[in-house]
Design a protein around this motif. Structure first.
Motif, PDB file in Angstrom:
ATOM      1  N   GLU A  65      -5.050  11.922 -13.511  1.00 49.31           N
ATOM      2  CA  GLU A  65      -3.858  11.213 -13.979  1.00 49.31           C
ATOM      3  C   GLU A  65      -3.619   9.972 -13.129  1.00 49.31           C
ATOM      4  OE1 GLU A  65      -0.801  14.168 -13.862  1.00 49.31           O
ATOM      5  OE2 GLU A  65      -1.801  15.386 -15.382  1.00 49.31           O
ATOM      6  N   LEU A  66      -2.770   9.090 -13.652  1.00 55.07           N
ATOM      7  CA  LEU A  66      -2.478   7.867 -12.915  1.00 55.07           C
ATOM      8  C   LEU A  66      -1.419   8.126 -11.860  1.00 55.07           C
ATOM      9  CD1 LEU A  66      -2.354   4.941 -15.491  1.00 55.07           C
ATOM     10  CD2 LEU A  66      -4.029   5.355 -13.690  1.00 55.07           C
ATOM     11  N   VAL A  67      -1.625   7.572 -10.689  1.00 50.28           N
ATOM     12  CA  VAL A  67      -0.618   7.645  -9.634  1.00 50.28           C
ATOM     13  C   VAL A  67       0.572   6.796 -10.084  1.00 50.28           C
ATOM     14  CG1 VAL A  67      -0.153   6.962  -7.255  1.00 50.28           C
ATOM     15  CG2 VAL A  67      -2.348   7.977  -7.843  1.00 50.28           C
ATOM     16  N   PRO A  68       1.804   7.342  -9.944  1.00 50.77           N
ATOM     17  CA  PRO A  68       2.961   6.576 -10.427  1.00 50.77           C
ATOM     18  C   PRO A  68       3.051   5.198  -9.752  1.00 50.77           C
ATOM     19  CG  PRO A  68       3.599   8.800  -9.766  1.00 50.77           C
ATOM     20  CD  PRO A  68       2.171   8.634  -9.379  1.00 50.77           C
ATOM     21  N   LEU A  69       3.428   4.236 -10.561  1.00 55.70           N
ATOM     22  CA  LEU A  69       3.544   2.857 -10.113  1.00 55.70           C
ATOM     23  C   LEU A  69       4.423   2.734  -8.866  1.00 55.70           C
ATOM     24  CD1 LEU A  69       3.165  -0.179 -10.690  1.00 55.70           C
ATOM     25  CD2 LEU A  69       5.068  -0.036 -12.271  1.00 55.70           C
ATOM     26  N   ASP A  70       5.542   3.457  -8.856  1.00 51.60           N
ATOM     27  CA  ASP A  70       6.469   3.385  -7.722  1.00 51.60           C
ATOM     28  C   ASP A  70       5.816   3.814  -6.424  1.00 51.60           C
ATOM     29  OD1 ASP A  70       8.469   2.446  -9.233  1.00 51.60           O
ATOM     30  OD2 ASP A  70       9.579   4.342  -9.402  1.00 51.60           O
ATOM     31  N   THR A  71       4.965   4.831  -6.511  1.00 54.09           N
ATOM     32  CA  THR A  71       4.307   5.336  -5.302  1.00 54.09           C
ATOM     33  C   THR A  71       3.373   4.285  -4.720  1.00 54.09           C
ATOM     34  OG1 THR A  71       4.337   7.504  -6.348  1.00 54.09           O
ATOM     35  CG2 THR A  71       2.963   7.266  -4.383  1.00 54.09           C
ATOM     36  N   VAL A  72       2.598   3.647  -5.582  1.00 55.30           N
ATOM     37  CA  VAL A  72       1.670   2.616  -5.119  1.00 55.30           C
ATOM     38  C   VAL A  72       2.453   1.472  -4.468  1.00 55.30           C
ATOM     39  CG1 VAL A  72      -0.156   1.012  -5.791  1.00 55.30           C
ATOM     40  CG2 VAL A  72       0.059   3.200  -6.964  1.00 55.30           C
ATOM     41  N   LEU A  73       3.532   1.074  -5.128  1.00 58.84           N
ATOM     42  CA  LEU A  73       4.330  -0.035  -4.605  1.00 58.84           C
ATOM     43  C   LEU A  73       4.977   0.312  -3.273  1.00 58.84           C
ATOM     44  CD1 LEU A  73       6.313  -1.897  -7.377  1.00 58.84           C
ATOM     45  CD2 LEU A  73       4.717  -2.817  -5.710  1.00 58.84           C
ATOM     46  N   ASP A  74       5.500   1.525  -3.164  1.00 59.18           N
ATOM     47  CA  ASP A  74       6.110   1.952  -1.894  1.00 59.18           C
ATOM     48  C   ASP A  74       5.082   1.873  -0.775  1.00 59.18           C
ATOM     49  OD1 ASP A  74       8.528   2.412  -3.040  1.00 59.18           O
ATOM     50  OD2 ASP A  74       8.299   4.588  -3.192  1.00 59.18           O
ATOM     51  N   MET A  75       3.860   2.273  -1.086  1.00 55.93           N
ATOM     52  CA  MET A  75       2.812   2.258  -0.064  1.00 55.93           C
ATOM     53  C   MET A  75       2.459   0.833   0.340  1.00 55.93           C
ATOM     54  SD  MET A  75       0.437   5.405  -1.307  1.00 55.93           S
ATOM     55  CE  MET A  75      -0.836   4.867  -0.224  1.00 55.93           C
ATOM     56  N   ILE A  76       2.375  -0.060  -0.631  1.00 56.24           N
ATOM     57  CA  ILE A  76       2.089  -1.467  -0.318  1.00 56.24           C
ATOM     58  C   ILE A  76       3.216  -2.023   0.557  1.00 56.24           C
ATOM     59  CG2 ILE A  76       1.893  -3.797  -1.287  1.00 56.24           C
ATOM     60  CD1 ILE A  76       0.491  -2.595  -3.722  1.00 56.24           C
ATOM     61  N   LYS A  77       4.439  -1.731   0.170  1.00 56.61           N
ATOM     62  CA  LYS A  77       5.594  -2.260   0.902  1.00 56.61           C
ATOM     63  C   LYS A  77       5.630  -1.744   2.342  1.00 56.61           C
ATOM     64  CE  LYS A  77      10.573  -2.824   0.482  1.00 56.61           C
ATOM     65  NZ  LYS A  77      11.733  -2.648  -0.409  1.00 56.61           N
ATOM     66  N   GLU A  78       5.399  -0.460   2.501  1.00 54.45           N
ATOM     67  CA  GLU A  78       5.378   0.116   3.860  1.00 54.45           C
ATOM     68  C   GLU A  78       4.299  -0.542   4.715  1.00 54.45           C
ATOM     69  OE1 GLU A  78       5.020   4.421   3.760  1.00 54.45           O
ATOM     70  OE2 GLU A  78       6.705   4.493   2.354  1.00 54.45           O
ATOM     71  N   ALA A  79       3.129  -0.723   4.119  1.00 53.96           N
ATOM     72  CA  ALA A  79       2.023  -1.341   4.864  1.00 53.96           C
ATOM     73  C   ALA A  79       2.370  -2.783   5.221  1.00 53.96           C
ATOM     74  CB  ALA A  79       0.742  -1.291   4.032  1.00 53.96           C
ATOM     75  N   MET A  80       3.083  -3.471   4.360  1.00 57.17           N
ATOM     76  CA  MET A  80       3.486  -4.854   4.647  1.00 57.17           C
ATOM     77  C   MET A  80       4.501  -4.892   5.787  1.00 57.17           C
ATOM     78  SD  MET A  80       3.741  -6.475   0.793  1.00 57.17           S
ATOM     79  CE  MET A  80       4.116  -8.165   1.297  1.00 57.17           C
ATOM     80  N   ILE A  81       5.498  -4.016   5.724  1.00 55.22           N
ATOM     81  CA  ILE A  81       6.536  -3.999   6.768  1.00 55.22           C
ATOM     82  C   ILE A  81       5.922  -3.660   8.124  1.00 55.22           C
ATOM     83  CG2 ILE A  81       8.595  -2.751   7.565  1.00 55.22           C
ATOM     84  CD1 ILE A  81       9.442  -2.610   4.580  1.00 55.22           C
ATOM     85  N   ALA A  82       4.956  -2.747   8.114  1.00 53.37           N
ATOM     86  CA  ALA A  82       4.313  -2.338   9.370  1.00 53.37           C
ATOM     87  C   ALA A  82       3.620  -3.512  10.051  1.00 53.37           C
ATOM     88  CB  ALA A  82       3.308  -1.220   9.096  1.00 53.37           C
ATOM     89  N   LYS A  83       3.224  -4.506   9.280  1.00 55.11           N
ATOM     90  CA  LYS A  83       2.495  -5.658   9.833  1.00 55.11           C
ATOM     91  C   LYS A  83       3.357  -6.915   9.930  1.00 55.11           C
ATOM     92  CE  LYS A  83      -1.581  -4.026  10.631  1.00 55.11           C
ATOM     93  NZ  LYS A  83      -2.871  -4.229  10.090  1.00 55.11           N
ATOM     94  N   ALA A  84       4.642  -6.786   9.606  1.00 55.85           N
ATOM     95  CA  ALA A  84       5.483  -7.978   9.438  1.00 55.85           C
ATOM     96  C   ALA A  84       5.534  -8.860  10.681  1.00 55.85           C
ATOM     97  CB  ALA A  84       6.889  -7.578   9.013  1.00 55.85           C
TER      98      ALA A  84
END
Ligand SMILES: Nc1ncnc2c1ncn2[C@H]1C[C@H](O)[C@@H](COP(=O)(O)OP(=O)(O)O)O1
Ligand SMILES: [Mg+2]
Length: 194
Positions: A65-84
């Motif tokens: 099944e497809l991973v929910p869009l929100d989950t992917v986005l949350d992960m991208i956002k967290e990874a971005m904040i971690a490197k901000a």
């Protein structure tokens, strides 16, 4: 929008499978100190970490099944904040795959300053992927899957390019050229952002 990311330079890197996105992103990271984020890599890393979320993701992916869009986005956002604090900008590689993903990204994170459209002929992409498949170990680098990925790319992702063309942030990069010549074009596009 998150405060930490409010002035972040965001670059979407879009192009078919095997067009050379990863290759160019690596070179941008080395020269410009950007952070390279690929949604597929983030998902695979989360699963490998054995975290609770990783276990949930694995269960979803195992069912095909497809991973929910929100989950992917949350992960991208967290990874971005971690490197901000250290990142000069962000390369969002292989995302958005469809227009809706782009809209959601902008709601939750921010607007891209540039879309690098890494363009190669279908024939070239197939050739490169078949070759990459000899060593990549990626299950999707075989001829049958490659064809499906290309079809999906043309259907879902080309509208993404049209969508951002209206805002004049698309730079089309001729990825038929040798890697360093492609990068020379990429450099011009990134330099204009400064
Ligand atoms: N300009 C270029 N000329 C020749 N080969 C290239 C190239 N850019 C990339 N390649 C090779 C490297 C890889 O083995 C393969 C796919 O490149 P990639 O960067 O992994 O593509 P993507 O991330 O878009 O799927 O093609
Ligand atoms: Mg890639």
């Amino acid at each position: 929008m998150t405060d930490k990311l409010k002035d972040a330079k965001i670059v979407f890197v879009v192009g078919g499978p095997g067009s050379g996105k990863g290759t160019q992103c690596e070179k941008i990271v080395a020269k410009y100190g950007y952070t390279h984020l690929s949604s597929g890599d983030l998902l695979r890393a989360e699963v490998a970490s054995g975290s609770e979320r990783g276990k949930q993701l694995q269960a979803i992916m195992q069912k095909g099944e497809l991973v929910p869009l929100d989950t992917v986005l949350d992960m991208i956002k967290e990874a971005m904040i971690a490197k901000a604090d250290v990142s000069k900008g962000y390369l969002i590689d292989g995302y958005p795959r469809e227009v809706k993903q782009g809209e959601e990204f902008e709601k939750k994170i921010g607007a891209p300053a540039l879309l690098l459209y890494v363009d190669a002929k279908a024939e070239t992409m197939v050739k490169r992927l078949v070759k990459r498949g000899e060593t990549s170990g990626r299950a999707d680098d075989n001829e049958e899957t490659i064809k499906k990925r290309l079809d999906l790319y043309y259907k879902a992702t080309e509208p993404v390019i049209a969508y951002y063309e209206k805002r004049s942030i698309v730079r089309k990069i001729n990825s038929e050229l040798p890697v360093d010549e492609v990068f020379a074009i990429v450099e011009k596009a990134i330099d204009e952002l400064k």
